[in-house]
Design an enzyme around this catalytic site. Structure first.
Site, short mmCIF file in Angstrom:
data_model
loop_
_atom_site.label_atom_id
_atom_site.label_comp_id
_atom_site.label_asym_id
_atom_site.label_seq_id
_atom_site.Cartn_x
_atom_site.Cartn_y
_atom_site.Cartn_z
N ASN A 138 0.87 -1.18 0.00
CA ASN A 138 0.00 0.00 0.00
C ASN A 138 0.91 1.23 0.00
O ASN A 138 1.53 1.53 1.01
CB ASN A 138 -0.89 -0.04 1.25
CG ASN A 138 -1.70 1.22 1.42
OD1 ASN A 138 -1.78 2.06 0.52
ND2 ASN A 138 -2.32 1.37 2.59
N LYS B 273 0.05 4.25 -0.17
CA LYS B 273 -0.59 5.42 0.45
C LYS B 273 -0.43 6.63 -0.47
O LYS B 273 -0.42 6.46 -1.69
CB LYS B 273 -0.02 5.64 1.85
CG LYS B 273 -0.09 4.34 2.69
CD LYS B 273 0.15 4.52 4.15
CE LYS B 273 0.02 3.17 4.85
NZ LYS B 273 0.16 3.27 6.29
N HIS C 84 -9.37 1.04 5.27
CA HIS C 84 -8.03 1.22 5.84
C HIS C 84 -8.13 2.16 7.04
O HIS C 84 -8.93 3.10 7.04
CB HIS C 84 -7.07 1.79 4.78
CG HIS C 84 -5.66 1.78 5.27
ND1 HIS C 84 -5.17 2.76 6.10
CD2 HIS C 84 -4.66 0.88 5.10
CE1 HIS C 84 -3.91 2.46 6.40
NE2 HIS C 84 -3.59 1.33 5.82
N GLU D 181 -6.47 4.58 7.99
CA GLU D 181 -6.32 6.02 7.72
C GLU D 181 -7.61 6.61 7.16
O GLU D 181 -7.89 7.80 7.35
CB GLU D 181 -5.12 6.23 6.79
CG GLU D 181 -3.82 6.02 7.58
CD GLU D 181 -2.68 5.39 6.80
OE1 GLU D 181 -2.68 5.44 5.57
OE2 GLU D 181 -1.78 4.83 7.46
N GLU E 60 -4.88 -4.92 10.73
CA GLU E 60 -3.82 -3.92 10.90
C GLU E 60 -4.06 -3.17 12.22
O GLU E 60 -4.84 -2.21 12.25
CB GLU E 60 -3.84 -2.91 9.75
CG GLU E 60 -3.58 -3.52 8.40
CD GLU E 60 -3.04 -2.47 7.41
OE1 GLU E 60 -1.89 -2.64 6.97
OE2 GLU E 60 -3.74 -1.50 7.11
N GLY F 224 2.98 2.44 10.80
CA GLY F 224 3.89 3.57 10.66
C GLY F 224 4.64 3.91 11.93
O GLY F 224 5.26 4.97 12.03
N SER G 88 3.84 -1.90 10.16
CA SER G 88 5.31 -1.87 10.29
C SER G 88 5.99 -3.18 9.87
O SER G 88 6.98 -3.56 10.48
CB SER G 88 5.72 -1.50 11.72
OG SER G 88 5.34 -0.16 12.00
P1 13P Z 1 3.37 0.56 7.58
O1 13P Z 1 3.90 -0.74 7.01
O2 13P Z 1 4.07 1.77 7.04
O3 13P Z 1 3.26 0.52 9.06
O4 13P Z 1 1.86 0.69 7.04
C1 13P Z 1 0.99 -0.37 7.21
C2 13P Z 1 -0.26 -0.09 6.46
O5 13P Z 1 -1.05 0.76 6.85
C3 13P Z 1 -0.50 -0.83 5.22
O6 13P Z 1 -1.81 -0.64 4.76
#
Ligand code: 13P
Length: 250
Positions: free
Chosen positions: A9, A11, A96, A98, A168, A174, A214
């Site tokens: 992803n 983002k 997701h 976010e 997740e 992150g 992560s």
């Molecule tokens: P990170 O791997 O940067 O923690 O992000 C995970 C994520 O949100 C994947 O959708």
């Protein structure tokens, strides 16, 4: 036998030129990936045409980060499932963290997005996960079951058969703090039991459950070795071909 799915992803990173270059590097590195593994690149919408072109002829697939709950019409700024399919997308993220916690998308909208994905022939990757406070107060299991029920309850088992679930934990995204394989495995076990209750034993046995938060080349093998973890949803480490390719099994 459930398929392994390794999804990156991106983002809101990489314009379409940078995205095409990254996708070409990744596609070139997948020659030894076993056919039982799906590798999915999930760039921003604007990079999808360039990325789908760049991965043509490789085993990589494309996915989108979001989808409209509607199929067509006066919905300024939205992108429909049919448009994503026309570009060659196979997967789409729904819910997701976010989008849940930064954009503020709620349960009812996410349930409609999940159905829009199924209507248009995309495989929704339905994301669930608890906040840090919810984990610390012991509510993680309850939060994740509620999210699964809110998004998926009421689907026919044949519809649910195209859903992929990604666990997740928000505190791991992150932050550099990965859930231990045991934490992830325990949660995947409860998700699988709930899927069994809602959709039957076959669905429980066949639904791919991904872990995200992560994930790095160092933590990926331990997570993938767990029989409850069928794949990974990778954020930061998917933005460079060397770290992403180091996570893909070969
Ligand atoms: P990170 O791997 O940067 O923690 O992000 C995970 C994520 O949100 C994947 O959708």
């Amino acid at each position: 036998m459930r398929r392994t799915i390794i999804a990156g992803n991106w983002k809101m990173n990489k314009d379409h030129i940078e995205g095409a270059a990254l996708a070409r590097e990744i596609a070139a590195g997948l020659a030894r990936t076993p056919p039982s593994c799906d590798v999915v690149l999930i760039p921003p919408f604007t990079s999808l045409p360039a990325v789908t072109e760049a991965i043509r002829g490789s085993i990589a697939k494309a996915g989108a980060q979001d989808i409209s709950a509607e199929d067509e019409g006066a919905f300024t700024g939205e992108i429909s499932g049919r448009m994503l399919r026309a570009l060659g997308c196979a997967y789409v993220l729904v819910g997701h963290s976010e989008r849940r916690h930064i954009v503020g998308e709620g349960a009812e909208l996410l349930a409609r997005k999940l159905r829009a994905a199924l209507r248009s022939g995309l495989a929704p990757v339905y994301c669930v996960g608890e906040l840090l406070g919810e984990r610390e107060s012991g509510a993680a299991g309850e939060v994740v079951s509620r999210q699964i029920r809110e998004g998926c309850e009421g689907l026919a088992p044949e519809e649910f058969s195209r859903v992929v679930v990604a666990y997740e934990p928000v505190w791991a995204i992150g932050t550099g703090r990965t859930a231990t394989p045991k934490d992830a495995s325990d949660m995947h076990g409860s998700i699988r039991r709930l899927i069994g209750t809602l959709f039957g034993a076959a669905a429980a046995a066949e639904t791919p459950l991904l872990y995200g938060g992560s994930v790095k080349p160092e933590s990926a093998p331990g997570l993938l070795a767990d029989p409850e973890i069928d794949g990974l949803l990778v954020g930061g480490a998917s933005l460079a071909s060397d770290s992403f390719l180091a996570i893909v099994p070969r």
